[in-house]
Design an enzyme around this catalytic site. Structure first.
Site, PDB file in Angstrom:
ATOM      1  CB  SER A  80      -4.492   2.564 -18.908  1.00 56.53           C
ATOM      2  OG  SER A  80      -3.513   1.633 -18.482  1.00 56.53           O
ATOM      3  CE  LYS A 132      20.522  -5.223  -8.440  1.00 58.47           C
ATOM      4  NZ  LYS A 132      19.444  -4.781  -7.567  1.00 58.47           N
TER       5      LYS A 132
END
Length: 235
Positions: A80, A132
């Site tokens: 990764s 949000k």
């Protein structure tokens, strides 16, 4: 005369959560002509996107602007984000049984909304916009939020693939063939041109010395984390 034949070994171990210590190490000898090569000794499953990109960018800068030779050695794991960093090196060496790859992006969190309901608690939130509080663990994401998150992941994935393609001198299409989250052994990675050589740490060190134009046995520099003593704390 030996001062001109030095190689810095930078250990990149464990999850990549903070780049500051590693960046400090990489920058330490950037102006030193006596340190002619850097060996990244990697044993890491990856970590944060931003941390991996910062380290990747710094390795490329040292190569392109400071003329440093950089070799990455993948010992047990180079996956990764750790593989992302390795792709910035001149060449990559991995042991035959090393775990290499896992090219992809993952985002996850726990949802304990039902636990709140069971406890007869409610989560009250006020926001300034629709997205949000996206990712809150107290409710399921909406369809719009899922699309929003997937867009973020897709963009990060493209950046990862582009970095691997650039570092390994491969076409984007070639990288996508193995950039599906799978891991490979070092030997399998060599067949896919994900690494340059199969070998051990000494092989990687010899390669670093050869690429840096060092003859004979190079001197190694390795910096450890600064130890904090009780006296440091009291003063």
């Amino acid at each position: 005369f030996g001062f001109s034949d030095r190689i810095q070994v930078v250990d990149i171990e464990g999850p990549l959560l903070d780049s500051r210590f590693l960046l400090d190490q990489l920058k330490r000898y950037e102006e030193s002509d006596s340190v002619r090569g850097i060996l990244l000794n990697i044993d890491s499953p990856g970590g944060g996107v931003a941390v991996s990109q910062e380290l990747y960018a710094e390795v490329r800068r040292l190569r392109e602007e400071k003329g440093k030779t950089v070799v990455a050695y993948l010992s047990s794991v180079g996956a990764s984000g750790a593989y992302y960093v390795a792709c910035a090196a001149d060449q990559i060496v991995a042991s035959p049984g090393s775990v290499v790859g896992s090219i992809g992006v993952i985002m996850e969190w726990l949802n304990y909304g039902e636990l709140l309901e069971w406890a007869k608690l409610s989560n009250i939130v006020f926001t300034s916009g629709e997205f949000k509080d996206t990712g809150t663990p107290t409710r399921e994401p909406t369809a719009a939020e899922q699309e929003y998150f997937q867009g973020l992941i897709d963009d990060m994935y493209v950046q990862f693939v582009e970095a691997v393609a650039t570092g390994r001198d491969l076409d984007i299409a070639e990288v996508r063939e193995f950039a599906d989250g799978r891991v490979f052994t070092g030997r399998e990675a060599k067949e896919r041109e994900m690494i340059d050589e199969v070998g051990n740490f000494q092989d990687a060190l010899d390669l670093t010395a050869r690429l840096a134009g060092i003859s004979g046995k190079p001197r190694l520099i390795k910096l450890g984390r600064e130890r904090v003593t009780l006296l440091d704390v009291l003063t």
